[in-house]
Scaffold this motif. Structure first.
Motif, PDB file in Angstrom:
ATOM      1  N   THR A  16     -67.938  33.682  -8.324  1.00  0.00           N
ATOM      2  CA  THR A  16     -67.745  33.118  -9.676  1.00  0.00           C
ATOM      3  C   THR A  16     -66.786  34.016 -10.082  1.00  0.00           C
ATOM      4  O   THR A  16     -67.110  35.336 -10.229  1.00  0.00           O
ATOM      5  CB  THR A  16     -69.088  32.944 -10.443  1.00  0.00           C
ATOM      6  OG1 THR A  16     -69.947  31.909  -9.578  1.00  0.00           O
ATOM      7  CG2 THR A  16     -68.621  32.544 -11.914  1.00  0.00           C
ATOM      8  N   ILE A  17     -65.673  33.626 -10.728  1.00  0.00           N
ATOM      9  CA  ILE A  17     -64.730  34.383 -11.580  1.00  0.00           C
ATOM     10  C   ILE A  17     -64.983  34.083 -12.969  1.00  0.00           C
ATOM     11  O   ILE A  17     -65.215  33.164 -13.286  1.00  0.00           O
ATOM     12  CB  ILE A  17     -63.202  33.856 -11.384  1.00  0.00           C
ATOM     13  CG1 ILE A  17     -63.111  33.572  -9.758  1.00  0.00           C
ATOM     14  CG2 ILE A  17     -62.161  34.642 -11.980  1.00  0.00           C
ATOM     15  CD1 ILE A  17     -63.239  35.133  -8.974  1.00  0.00           C
ATOM     16  N   ILE A  18     -65.112  35.640 -13.777  1.00  0.00           N
ATOM     17  CA  ILE A  18     -65.265  35.358 -15.128  1.00  0.00           C
ATOM     18  C   ILE A  18     -64.075  36.044 -15.965  1.00  0.00           C
ATOM     19  O   ILE A  18     -63.852  37.082 -15.685  1.00  0.00           O
ATOM     20  CB  ILE A  18     -66.686  36.090 -15.335  1.00  0.00           C
ATOM     21  CG1 ILE A  18     -67.763  35.593 -14.524  1.00  0.00           C
ATOM     22  CG2 ILE A  18     -66.880  36.035 -16.773  1.00  0.00           C
ATOM     23  CD1 ILE A  18     -69.179  36.408 -14.579  1.00  0.00           C
ATOM     24  N   VAL A  19     -63.757  35.311 -16.979  1.00  0.00           N
ATOM     25  CA  VAL A  19     -62.827  35.959 -17.864  1.00  0.00           C
ATOM     26  C   VAL A  19     -63.693  36.032 -19.300  1.00  0.00           C
ATOM     27  O   VAL A  19     -64.035  35.206 -19.651  1.00  0.00           O
ATOM     28  CB  VAL A  19     -61.569  34.939 -17.862  1.00  0.00           C
ATOM     29  CG1 VAL A  19     -60.409  35.606 -19.115  1.00  0.00           C
ATOM     30  CG2 VAL A  19     -60.959  34.892 -16.592  1.00  0.00           C
ATOM     31  N   ASN A  20     -63.572  37.429 -19.676  1.00  0.00           N
ATOM     32  CA  ASN A  20     -64.425  37.887 -20.672  1.00  0.00           C
ATOM     33  C   ASN A  20     -63.333  38.370 -21.793  1.00  0.00           C
ATOM     34  O   ASN A  20     -62.605  39.032 -21.377  1.00  0.00           O
ATOM     35  CB  ASN A  20     -65.417  38.553 -20.173  1.00  0.00           C
ATOM     36  CG  ASN A  20     -66.442  39.295 -21.192  1.00  0.00           C
ATOM     37  OD1 ASN A  20     -66.475  40.033 -22.180  1.00  0.00           O
ATOM     38  ND2 ASN A  20     -67.676  38.224 -21.181  1.00  0.00           N
ATOM     39  N   ARG A  21     -63.837  38.218 -23.304  1.00  0.00           N
ATOM     40  CA  ARG A  21     -63.131  38.734 -24.321  1.00  0.00           C
ATOM     41  C   ARG A  21     -63.453  40.496 -24.650  1.00  0.00           C
ATOM     42  O   ARG A  21     -62.563  40.813 -25.087  1.00  0.00           O
ATOM     43  CB  ARG A  21     -63.313  38.035 -25.366  1.00  0.00           C
ATOM     44  CG  ARG A  21     -62.941  36.609 -25.537  1.00  0.00           C
ATOM     45  CD  ARG A  21     -63.305  35.962 -26.613  1.00  0.00           C
ATOM     46  NE  ARG A  21     -62.919  34.506 -26.611  1.00  0.00           N
ATOM     47  CZ  ARG A  21     -63.761  33.380 -26.194  1.00  0.00           C
ATOM     48  NH1 ARG A  21     -64.954  33.947 -25.858  1.00  0.00           N
ATOM     49  NH2 ARG A  21     -63.208  32.018 -26.156  1.00  0.00           N
ATOM     50  N   ALA A  22     -64.483  40.638 -24.025  1.00  0.00           N
ATOM     51  CA  ALA A  22     -64.866  42.291 -24.264  1.00  0.00           C
ATOM     52  C   ALA A  22     -63.847  42.916 -23.607  1.00  0.00           C
ATOM     53  O   ALA A  22     -63.711  42.963 -22.462  1.00  0.00           O
ATOM     54  CB  ALA A  22     -66.268  42.524 -23.855  1.00  0.00           C
ATOM     55  N   LEU A  23     -63.373  44.237 -24.190  1.00  0.00           N
ATOM     56  CA  LEU A  23     -62.437  45.258 -23.541  1.00  0.00           C
ATOM     57  C   LEU A  23     -62.896  46.618 -23.638  1.00  0.00           C
ATOM     58  O   LEU A  23     -63.824  46.919 -24.444  1.00  0.00           O
ATOM     59  CB  LEU A  23     -60.968  45.067 -24.373  1.00  0.00           C
ATOM     60  CG  LEU A  23     -60.287  43.712 -24.124  1.00  0.00           C
ATOM     61  CD1 LEU A  23     -59.026  43.949 -24.742  1.00  0.00           C
ATOM     62  CD2 LEU A  23     -59.934  43.518 -22.773  1.00  0.00           C
ATOM     63  N   GLY A  24     -62.653  47.289 -22.750  1.00  0.00           N
ATOM     64  CA  GLY A  24     -62.912  48.596 -22.832  1.00  0.00           C
ATOM     65  C   GLY A  24     -64.570  48.914 -22.270  1.00  0.00           C
ATOM     66  O   GLY A  24     -65.071  50.084 -22.550  1.00  0.00           O
ATOM     67  N   GLN A  25     -64.887  48.228 -21.465  1.00  0.00           N
ATOM     68  CA  GLN A  25     -66.147  48.063 -20.810  1.00  0.00           C
ATOM     69  C   GLN A  25     -66.236  48.966 -19.646  1.00  0.00           C
ATOM     70  O   GLN A  25     -65.425  49.061 -19.045  1.00  0.00           O
ATOM     71  CB  GLN A  25     -66.768  46.845 -20.579  1.00  0.00           C
ATOM     72  CG  GLN A  25     -66.666  45.778 -21.519  1.00  0.00           C
ATOM     73  CD  GLN A  25     -67.637  45.938 -22.612  1.00  0.00           C
ATOM     74  OE1 GLN A  25     -68.768  46.441 -22.308  1.00  0.00           O
ATOM     75  NE2 GLN A  25     -67.256  46.088 -23.987  1.00  0.00           N
ATOM     76  N   TYR A  49     -72.019  43.847 -20.152  1.00  0.00           N
ATOM     77  CA  TYR A  49     -71.500  42.631 -19.991  1.00  0.00           C
ATOM     78  C   TYR A  49     -72.121  41.903 -20.763  1.00  0.00           C
ATOM     79  O   TYR A  49     -73.347  41.785 -20.788  1.00  0.00           O
ATOM     80  CB  TYR A  49     -71.478  41.938 -18.515  1.00  0.00           C
ATOM     81  CG  TYR A  49     -70.975  40.585 -18.346  1.00  0.00           C
ATOM     82  CD1 TYR A  49     -69.811  40.090 -18.534  1.00  0.00           C
ATOM     83  CD2 TYR A  49     -72.229  40.034 -17.979  1.00  0.00           C
ATOM     84  CE1 TYR A  49     -69.629  38.945 -18.253  1.00  0.00           C
ATOM     85  CE2 TYR A  49     -71.991  38.451 -17.522  1.00  0.00           C
ATOM     86  CZ  TYR A  49     -70.779  37.994 -18.177  1.00  0.00           C
ATOM     87  OH  TYR A  49     -70.657  36.666 -18.006  1.00  0.00           O
ATOM     88  N   ASN A  50     -71.308  40.724 -21.566  1.00  0.00           N
ATOM     89  CA  ASN A  50     -72.118  39.991 -22.503  1.00  0.00           C
ATOM     90  C   ASN A  50     -71.522  38.658 -22.077  1.00  0.00           C
ATOM     91  O   ASN A  50     -70.307  38.175 -22.492  1.00  0.00           O
ATOM     92  CB  ASN A  50     -71.791  40.251 -23.861  1.00  0.00           C
ATOM     93  CG  ASN A  50     -72.187  39.313 -24.910  1.00  0.00           C
ATOM     94  OD1 ASN A  50     -72.971  38.427 -24.513  1.00  0.00           O
ATOM     95  ND2 ASN A  50     -72.393  39.977 -26.157  1.00  0.00           N
ATOM     96  N   PRO A  51     -72.331  37.613 -21.724  1.00  0.00           N
ATOM     97  CA  PRO A  51     -71.707  36.404 -21.177  1.00  0.00           C
ATOM     98  C   PRO A  51     -71.547  35.581 -22.470  1.00  0.00           C
ATOM     99  O   PRO A  51     -70.815  34.525 -22.098  1.00  0.00           O
ATOM    100  CB  PRO A  51     -73.218  35.768 -20.461  1.00  0.00           C
ATOM    101  CG  PRO A  51     -74.089  36.839 -20.957  1.00  0.00           C
ATOM    102  CD  PRO A  51     -73.754  37.810 -21.233  1.00  0.00           C
ATOM    103  N   GLU A  52     -71.963  35.897 -23.845  1.00  0.00           N
ATOM    104  CA  GLU A  52     -71.585  35.102 -24.858  1.00  0.00           C
ATOM    105  C   GLU A  52     -70.022  35.300 -25.337  1.00  0.00           C
ATOM    106  O   GLU A  52     -69.405  34.643 -26.083  1.00  0.00           O
ATOM    107  CB  GLU A  52     -72.535  35.607 -26.092  1.00  0.00           C
ATOM    108  CG  GLU A  52     -73.880  35.295 -25.929  1.00  0.00           C
ATOM    109  CD  GLU A  52     -74.785  35.451 -27.049  1.00  0.00           C
ATOM    110  OE1 GLU A  52     -74.135  35.754 -28.155  1.00  0.00           O
ATOM    111  OE2 GLU A  52     -76.048  35.268 -26.784  1.00  0.00           O
ATOM    112  N   LEU A  53     -69.366  36.137 -24.782  1.00  0.00           N
ATOM    113  CA  LEU A  53     -67.986  36.634 -24.786  1.00  0.00           C
ATOM    114  C   LEU A  53     -67.178  36.117 -23.754  1.00  0.00           C
ATOM    115  O   LEU A  53     -65.880  36.158 -23.744  1.00  0.00           O
ATOM    116  CB  LEU A  53     -67.704  38.196 -25.007  1.00  0.00           C
ATOM    117  CG  LEU A  53     -68.279  38.620 -26.026  1.00  0.00           C
ATOM    118  CD1 LEU A  53     -68.275  40.286 -26.299  1.00  0.00           C
ATOM    119  CD2 LEU A  53     -68.039  38.013 -27.505  1.00  0.00           C
ATOM    120  N   ASP A  54     -67.802  35.327 -22.883  1.00  0.00           N
ATOM    121  CA  ASP A  54     -67.012  34.602 -21.786  1.00  0.00           C
ATOM    122  C   ASP A  54     -66.048  33.757 -22.153  1.00  0.00           C
ATOM    123  O   ASP A  54     -66.265  32.702 -23.293  1.00  0.00           O
ATOM    124  CB  ASP A  54     -67.978  33.813 -20.496  1.00  0.00           C
ATOM    125  CG  ASP A  54     -68.576  34.868 -19.612  1.00  0.00           C
ATOM    126  OD1 ASP A  54     -68.395  36.035 -19.898  1.00  0.00           O
ATOM    127  OD2 ASP A  54     -69.318  34.165 -18.993  1.00  0.00           O
TER     128      ASP A  54
END
Length: 187
Positions: A118-127, A133-138
């Motif tokens: 599963t490939i996930i593109v997420n808005r959170a940076l600098g993690q 990891y926050n799935p609400e920011l996917d």
């Protein structure tokens, strides 16, 4: 003469502050002890039409370990490399795995399984890793098949490759690879 004295006094007073300000500016973060040897920073980049795309990631090494299903557990969110979460930057909109990816910078996470990822593109940076990891920011998720390769990849490797006029993003490590189609988005 008076101007010279005032200028000299000003330089004497401001000099240490300016030196400290210059010392505090770092272009490259200092390496963590031993991390560069074990998981060096790597870059994959390409042009797709007039869009520049780059991926920055930590490239861990196999070093005799069992990777998928062990070091990288199946069914869990992975940072897609080592150290900080992998980041993808694009200067123009892309079609990434069939989904529209707007120009910008995003974190790239994955969830490996034996037969697919599963490939996930997420808005959170600098993690750091996938610990926060926050799935609400996917932005979106999609699945791609995982394939076994004949070639052993000692280091986790991300590359862009063109095949029959189509650009693909390859993620490879050990004897596993996944391939994601990437194209410039038409207006």
């Amino acid at each position: 003469m008076r101007r010279f004295c005032l200028l000299a006094l000003l330089v004497c007073l401001m000099g240490p502050a300016l030196a400290r300000a210059q010392d505090s500016v770092e272009v490259v973060p200092p390496p963590r002890s031993g991390s560069l040897e074990r998981s060096p920073l790597a870059l994959a980049a390409t042009w797709i039409d007039s869009t520049y795309v780059k991926i920055v990631y930590g490239s861990p090494r196999k070093r005799g370990r069992e990777i998928f299903g062990a070091l990288v557990p199946y069914g869990e969110v992975w940072r897609t490399g080592a150290n900080e979460a992998t980041e993808i930057t694009t200067t123009g909109d892309l079609i990434f795995g069939g989904h529209r990816l707007p120009a910008g910078t995003y974190s790239l996470y994955t969830i490996p399984y034996p037969d697919r990822w599963t490939i996930i593109v997420n808005r959170a940076l600098g993690q750091w890793g996938a610990f926060n990891y926050n799935p609400e920011l996917d932005l979106f998720r999609f699945d791609v098949p995982a394939r076994r390769t004949d070639k052993l990849y000692e280091g986790f490797t991300i590359t862009f490759e063109e095949e029959d006029g189509q650009t693909y993003l390859y993620l490879r490590w050990d004897r596993t690879e996944v391939r994601i189609p990437v194209a410039a988005a038409s207006e």
